[in-house]
Write a protein that holds these residues in place. Structure first.
Motif, PDB file in Angstrom:
ATOM      1  N   PRO A   1      74.520  79.602  82.375  1.00  0.00           N
ATOM      2  CA  PRO A   1      73.971  80.868  82.898  1.00  0.00           C
ATOM      3  C   PRO A   1      72.462  80.846  83.087  1.00  0.00           C
ATOM      4  N   LEU A   2      71.773  79.867  82.504  1.00  0.00           N
ATOM      5  CA  LEU A   2      70.315  79.833  82.579  1.00  0.00           C
ATOM      6  C   LEU A   2      69.863  79.290  83.924  1.00  0.00           C
ATOM      7  N   PRO A   3      68.680  79.677  84.361  1.00  0.00           N
ATOM      8  CA  PRO A   3      68.139  79.112  85.613  1.00  0.00           C
ATOM      9  C   PRO A   3      67.972  77.595  85.494  1.00  0.00           C
ATOM     10  N   ARG A   4      67.995  76.957  86.656  1.00  0.00           N
ATOM     11  CA  ARG A   4      67.917  75.486  86.663  1.00  0.00           C
ATOM     12  C   ARG A   4      66.608  74.991  86.065  1.00  0.00           C
ATOM     13  N   TRP A   5      65.495  75.658  86.372  1.00  0.00           N
ATOM     14  CA  TRP A   5      64.209  75.212  85.849  1.00  0.00           C
ATOM     15  C   TRP A   5      64.162  75.309  84.339  1.00  0.00           C
ATOM     16  N   LEU A   6      64.840  76.345  83.790  1.00  0.00           N
ATOM     17  CA  LEU A   6      64.848  76.505  82.345  1.00  0.00           C
ATOM     18  C   LEU A   6      65.714  75.430  81.685  1.00  0.00           C
ATOM     19  N   ARG A   7      66.832  75.067  82.338  1.00  0.00           N
ATOM     20  CA  ARG A   7      67.663  74.000  81.787  1.00  0.00           C
ATOM     21  C   ARG A   7      66.906  72.680  81.766  1.00  0.00           C
ATOM     22  N   ARG A   8      66.165  72.422  82.837  1.00  0.00           N
ATOM     23  CA  ARG A   8      65.379  71.188  82.871  1.00  0.00           C
ATOM     24  C   ARG A   8      64.293  71.203  81.796  1.00  0.00           C
ATOM     25  N   THR A   9      63.687  72.379  81.594  1.00  0.00           N
ATOM     26  CA  THR A   9      62.656  72.483  80.566  1.00  0.00           C
ATOM     27  C   THR A   9      63.225  72.210  79.182  1.00  0.00           C
ATOM     28  N   VAL A  10      64.411  72.777  78.916  1.00  0.00           N
ATOM     29  CA  VAL A  10      65.055  72.549  77.620  1.00  0.00           C
ATOM     30  C   VAL A  10      65.399  71.070  77.438  1.00  0.00           C
ATOM     31  N   ALA A  11      65.915  70.457  78.495  1.00  0.00           N
ATOM     32  CA  ALA A  11      66.275  69.038  78.398  1.00  0.00           C
ATOM     33  C   ALA A  11      65.049  68.171  78.126  1.00  0.00           C
ATOM     34  N   TYR A  12      63.967  68.426  78.864  1.00  0.00           N
ATOM     35  CA  TYR A  12      62.743  67.652  78.650  1.00  0.00           C
ATOM     36  C   TYR A  12      62.157  67.929  77.258  1.00  0.00           C
ATOM     37  N   GLY A  13      62.272  69.175  76.810  1.00  0.00           N
ATOM     38  CA  GLY A  13      61.767  69.505  75.478  1.00  0.00           C
ATOM     39  C   GLY A  13      62.520  68.759  74.387  1.00  0.00           C
ATOM     40  N   ILE A  14      63.853  68.710  74.519  1.00  0.00           N
ATOM     41  CA  ILE A  14      64.647  67.973  73.530  1.00  0.00           C
ATOM     42  C   ILE A  14      64.294  66.488  73.558  1.00  0.00           C
TER      43      ILE A  14
END
Length: 395
Positions: A16-29
Motif C-alpha cells: 500500500p505504500l508509495p513506490r518511493w517510500l518502499r525504495r527508501t525503506v529498502a535502501y535504509g535496511i
C-alpha cells in the motif's frame, strides 16, 4: 482455478505504500545491514589491532618494495633471495638514516642548547613588553601547566613496557609478512582465487588487481611527494642556517604519509624551531617557504603523481584521517586514506564506473612479471594474477 503465485510477506505489507517510500525503506535496511557489518569488522580488527595494523603496513611496504624484488629476480636471483635482499634494504635505509641523524643531533645539541634558551627568552620578553602585554606570571603559569601535562602524558613503567612489547611484536610481524608477501604473494592470490566460484573468478580477479594497483600507485606516489616536500623544505632550512635542518627535513618526509594534517604539523615544527633558534625574520621566511612548497605540492606534484589514483575530495581525506586517528592513533592516520581509496575504487568497479588495470603487458609476461608465463601455466586449481608482484596477469 490455479492459485496465484504467493508474494513475500514484505511485499504484502509494503504494497500500500508509495513506490518511493518502499525504495527508501529498502535502501535504509540495506544501509543498516552494511553499517552493522562494518561495525562488527571494525570491532574485530580493534581486538587484534597489532595484527591488523602489521598486516596492512606489510601490504604497503610490499607495494613499495615490489619493483626492487622484481628487478633482482630479473638478474637471476631466486625468489627467496630477492625477497630477502629487498627486506634488508627496507631495514637498512631507516637504520642508516637514524644513525646519521643521531650522530648529527648529538653534535649539534651542545651548540643548539644555548641558542634555544636565548630564543625562548627573546620570545618571553616580546610577549611581556610587546603589543600583547602578557603578564609574566601568566607565562610562568602556562609553562608550568605545559610541563605538568607532558609529564602526565608519559606512560607508567608497566604501560610503557606493555606498549614496547606490542610495538616490537608488530614490527617482527611486519618483517615476517613483508618477506613472504614479496616471495609468495602471487601464489597466495592464486590460492585465494581457487576458492572463488568459476563464474565469479574474473570479477574478483579484476577487483583484486584494481585494489593492488591502487595501493601500489598510492604508496609510490606518496613517497615521491614526501621526498619532494623534504628536499624543498630541507634545502631552504639549510640555506637559512637553521640547526637540525636534516632532522626537520626527515620529519617533513615522514609526516607526508599523513595527508594534509602531516604537512601542517611538520611545517609548524620547522617554523617554531626556526623562531627559537634564528629569530622572527628567518621564521617568517621559513613560513613562506613552507606555504610555497605546500602550494606546489597541492597544485602541481600531487595532481601529477596521484592523478587517477586517489580520487577523493579533500573533505573526505580529512575526515578519513580524523576517524583513523580516533580509532587507531597514528597508525590509523597513516592507513586511513589508502583504505578509503581502495574501498572507493572497488565500489566504483562493482558499480561499473571503473575498470581493472590494463594487463596488455602481462600477455607478454609483463614488465614486472618475468615469470608471467609460468604463472599462467599454473594448474587450474591455482588461477589468477601475480597481484603482489607488480603487474598481475589475467587468467
Amino acid at each position: 482455478m490455479p492459485e496465484s503465485p504467493s508474494r513475500p510477506v514484505a511485499d504484502g505489507v509494503l504494497a500500500p505504500l508509495p513506490r518511493w517510500l518502499r525504495r527508501t525503506v529498502a535502501y535504509g535496511i540495506a544501509a543498516l545491514v552494511a553499517a552493522a557489518v562494518v561495525a562488527v569488522v571494525t570491532v574485530a580488527l580493534l581486538r587484534v589491532g597489532v595484527v591488523a595494523f602489521a598486516l596492512l603496513a606489510a601490504l604497503l611496504l610490499t607495494a613499495l618494495l615490489a619493483p626492487v624484488a622484481t628487478g633482482l629476480r630479473r638478474l637471476g636471483l631466486p625468489r627467496a633471495v630477492a625477497a630477502l635482499a629487498a627486506l634488508l634494504l627496507l631495514l637498512g635505509v631507516p637504520v642508516g638514516i637514524g644513525w646519521l641523524l643521531y650522530s648529527r643531533v648529538m653534535v649539534q645539541l651542545e651548540a643548539v642548547g644555548p641558542a634555544v634558551t636565548a630564543g625562548l627568552d627573546r620570545i618571553r620578553e616580546w610577549l611581556v613588553t610587546g603589543p600583547l602585554g602578557v603578564d609574566p606570571a601568566r607565562i610562568d603559569e602556562l609553562r608550568t601547566s605545559a610541563f605538568d601535562a607532558a609529564r602526565a602524558a608519559l606512560p607508567s613503567p608497566v604501560a610503557g613496557t606493555t606498549t614496547a612489547l606490542h610495538v616490537l611484536t608488530g614490527l617482527l610481524l611486519v618483517v615476517f609478512a613483508v618477506f613472504f608477501l614479496a616471495k609468495d604473494g602471487d601464489a597466495m592470490w592464486r590460492w585465494f582465487l581457487s576458492w572463488v566460484p568459476e563464474e565469479r573468478r574474473a570479477r574478483v580477479d579484476g577487483g583484486g588487481r584494481l585494489a593492488w594497483s591502487t595501493v601500489t600507485a598510492y604508496v609510490r606516489g606518496t613517497v615521491l611527494v614526501a621526498l619532494g616536500d623534504a628536499v624543498g623544505i630541507g634545502l631552504g632550512l639549510l640555506v637559512l642556517g637553521v640547526p637540525l635542518w636534516l632532522s626537520l627535513a626527515l620529519l617533513t618526509f615522514v609526516s607526508a604519509f599523513v595527508p594534509i594534517v602531516g604537512a601542517t604539523i611538520a611545517g609548524a615544527a620547522a617554523v617554531l624551531v626556526t623562531l627559537v633558534t634564528n629569530g622572527a625574520t628567518d621564521a617568517l621566511l621559513v613560513l613562506g617557504l613552507v606555504l610555497l612548497v605546500q602550494q606546489l605540492e597541492g597544485n602541481l606534484l600531487q595532481p601529477l603523481v596521484m592523478s587517477g589514483v586517489v580520487k577523493l575530495h579533500p573533505l573526505v581525506t580529512v575526515s578519513a584521517v580524523t576517524v583513523g586517528t580516533l580509532l587507531l592513533g597514528i597508525a590509523g592516520a597513516v592507513l586511513a586514506v589508502p583504505v578509503v581509496a581502495v574501498g572507493y575504487r572497488l565500489v566504483s568497479y562493482l558499480a561499473g564506473r571503473d575498470h581493472a588495470p590494463d594487463d596488455t603487458d602481462d600477455e607478454r609476461g609483463g614488465p614486472d612479471d618475468p615469470e608471467g608465463a609460468a604463472s599462467r601455466r599454473a594448474p587450474a586449481e591455482e588461477p589468477g594474477p601475480a597481484i603482489l608482484r607488480g603487474s598481475p596477469a589475467r587468467r
